[in-house]
Scaffold this motif. Structure first.
Motif, short mmCIF file in Angstrom:
data_model
loop_
_atom_site.label_atom_id
_atom_site.label_comp_id
_atom_site.label_asym_id
_atom_site.label_seq_id
_atom_site.Cartn_x
_atom_site.Cartn_y
_atom_site.Cartn_z
N GLY A 119 -10.66 -8.95 4.98
CA GLY A 119 -11.39 -8.20 5.99
C GLY A 119 -10.52 -7.72 7.13
O GLY A 119 -11.04 -7.25 8.16
N GLY A 120 -9.21 -7.78 6.97
CA GLY A 120 -8.30 -7.41 8.04
C GLY A 120 -8.01 -5.92 8.15
O GLY A 120 -7.21 -5.51 8.99
N GLY A 121 -8.61 -5.12 7.27
CA GLY A 121 -8.36 -3.68 7.31
C GLY A 121 -7.21 -3.27 6.42
O GLY A 121 -6.46 -4.12 5.93
N PRO A 122 -7.03 -1.98 6.20
CA PRO A 122 -5.98 -1.50 5.29
C PRO A 122 -4.58 -1.71 5.85
O PRO A 122 -4.39 -1.77 7.07
CB PRO A 122 -6.30 -0.01 5.14
N TRP A 123 -3.63 -1.80 4.94
CA TRP A 123 -2.22 -1.88 5.32
C TRP A 123 -1.76 -0.46 5.67
O TRP A 123 -1.90 0.47 4.89
CB TRP A 123 -1.42 -2.44 4.14
N LYS A 124 -1.21 -0.30 6.88
CA LYS A 124 -0.82 1.02 7.36
C LYS A 124 0.68 1.09 7.58
O LYS A 124 1.33 0.10 7.94
CB LYS A 124 -1.56 1.37 8.65
N ASP A 125 1.21 2.28 7.39
CA ASP A 125 2.63 2.54 7.63
C ASP A 125 2.91 2.46 9.13
O ASP A 125 2.15 3.03 9.94
CB ASP A 125 3.01 3.92 7.09
N ASP A 126 3.97 1.78 9.52
CA ASP A 126 4.29 1.57 10.94
C ASP A 126 4.57 2.89 11.66
O ASP A 126 4.21 3.05 12.83
CB ASP A 126 5.49 0.63 11.08
N GLU A 127 5.22 3.83 10.98
CA GLU A 127 5.63 5.07 11.63
C GLU A 127 4.50 6.11 11.69
O GLU A 127 4.20 6.66 12.75
CB GLU A 127 6.84 5.67 10.92
N SER A 128 3.89 6.37 10.56
CA SER A 128 2.88 7.43 10.50
C SER A 128 1.46 6.95 10.76
O SER A 128 0.59 7.74 11.11
CB SER A 128 2.93 8.12 9.12
N GLY A 129 1.25 5.65 10.57
CA GLY A 129 -0.09 5.11 10.74
C GLY A 129 -1.01 5.38 9.56
O GLY A 129 -2.20 5.05 9.60
#
Length: 382
Positions: free
Chosen positions: A258-268
């Protein structure tokens, strides 16, 4: 006009091909019967710099053993598949080629390298046919088969060869009647790296895991950081595989928690499995292009020939083409009928050797999982 039948079964693909060498190697267009077996029709045809081959392809049949998604093919299951299908494919090939037993000059089979049990199944089949038909045997090096078929189909003169498949990764150039290995994978082959990654993401094995990764990678947008392991002229893929497997598990965890999607640090942007496929392809193919370019510079070559199952990949061909164009050179590659393991390449290389007087005595008609490309005497080239 010599005619040979070739049996290939070093991995999960069983191939039976029948080839004819015209007198004086007169250039003839491929026969209308040179299409692959129906289990490979899911592939699109991607022709790269083809010329009319100096051979006549009378039959080129193939049947693939596909394991369920998330699994690899085991040697015993693959060998059983080859035993079940080999007689059927030989009969189909003979019928399609419209040849009789008296027309066959030699029986060629893959001696190695490859998986032991499948190689054994094909060797036994070849020995049986040799004794039943009273025809000589010719044991063929699998890698040399790929190279000679690639040269025949594309018309490449004296290229640096990038041989990339599930079991082999080698950069090769010809010198003094040997195919010399300039660089290779130190651990696992690039195709094996792709296949094992496909299992982690549960990507289907049909028609091939590498092909399915390629289609997903076309939709990838985020390039993540992976190890880049070029060591001189050699490459290493095991560390890259370990890291991208970690990323796959992280992606799965982010999708189920439930922590949300994994996002790229640079682009989000959210990371997807398409991004992982894209990242893996870009990294490993850049490594292959680098060592190939270094070999070209060393030997002064202007041509690159890409062979082996991974050589079908459009992105690899594109990257190699960009490199070659910058050097004023060119890239040659074949389509799926000849890139992917097939019986016709074994028939072709075996028939060349047979015409030079080579024979494999029955007592020496063994197989080996380790058969180096540079062990073979290439006495048909200057």
């Amino acid at each position: 006009m010599p005619v040979a039948i070739g049996l290939e079964g070093s991995a999960n693909k069983l191939g039976v091909g029948i080839i004819l060498h015209p007198p004086h190697q007169t250039a003839d267009p491929p026969s209308p019967h040179d299409s692959a077996h129906s289990d490979d029709e899911a592939f699109s045809t991607r022709t790269q710099k083809h010329t009319s081959p100096p051979v006549q392809i009378l039959a080129n049949l193939r049947h693939t053993y596909n394991s369920p998604p998330g699994t690899g093919f085991l040697p015993k299951d693959t060998a059983a598949h080859h035993r079940r299908w080999v007689v059927r494919l030989v009969k189909q090939a003979m019928k399609q080629a419209k040849v009789q037993l008296e027309d066959i000059d030699c029986i060629c089979y893959t001696k190695g390298p490859g998986m032991g049990a499948p190689l054994g199944s094909v060797a036994i089949a070849a020995r049986t046919l040799s004794q039943l038909w009273e025809k000589p045997l010719v044991g063929v090096n699998h890698c040399v088969g790929h190279i000679e078929m690639g040269r025949a189909i594309t018309g490449a003169d004296n290229p640096v060869v990038l041989y990339v498949s599930g079991g082999n990764t080698q950069v090769i150039a010809y010198s003094a009647q040997r195919y010399r290995i300039f660089g290779e994978a130190l651990d696992i082959a690039v195709g094996n790296c792709l296949d094992r990654f496909a299992r982690v993401l549960n990507i289907p094995n049909d028609p091939a895991p590498g092909y399915n990764i390629e289609q997903l990678a076309k939709k990838g947008k985020v390039l993540l950081e992976l190890p880049y392991a070029v060591k001189g002229m050699d490459v290493s893929f095991s560390g890259i595989l370990a890291r991208v497997e970690e990323m796959a598990r992280k992606l799965e965890t982010s999708q189920t928690s439930g922590g949300g999607p994994w996002k790229d640090d640079e682009s989000g942007q959210p990371i997807t499995k398409e991004d992982l496929c894209f990242t893996l392809q870009e990294t490993v193919y850049a490594m292959l292009v680098e060592i190939t370019e270094r070999a070209m510079a060393h030997v002064g070559a202007s041509q690159v020939l890409v062979v082996g199952g991974v050589g079908c990949n459009e992105r690899l061909q594109q990257m190699m083409g960009m490199m070659a164009a910058e050097r004023g050179g060119s890239v040659f590659a074949t389509d799926e009928r000849f890139c992917i393991d097939n019986g016709i390449m074994i028939a072709h290389a075996g028939l060349i050797a047979w015409r030079m007087g080579f024979r494999t005595p029955l007592e020496e008609s063994t197989f080996t999982q380790r058969f180096r490309t540079d062990e073979v005497l290439i006495n048909w080239r200057d």
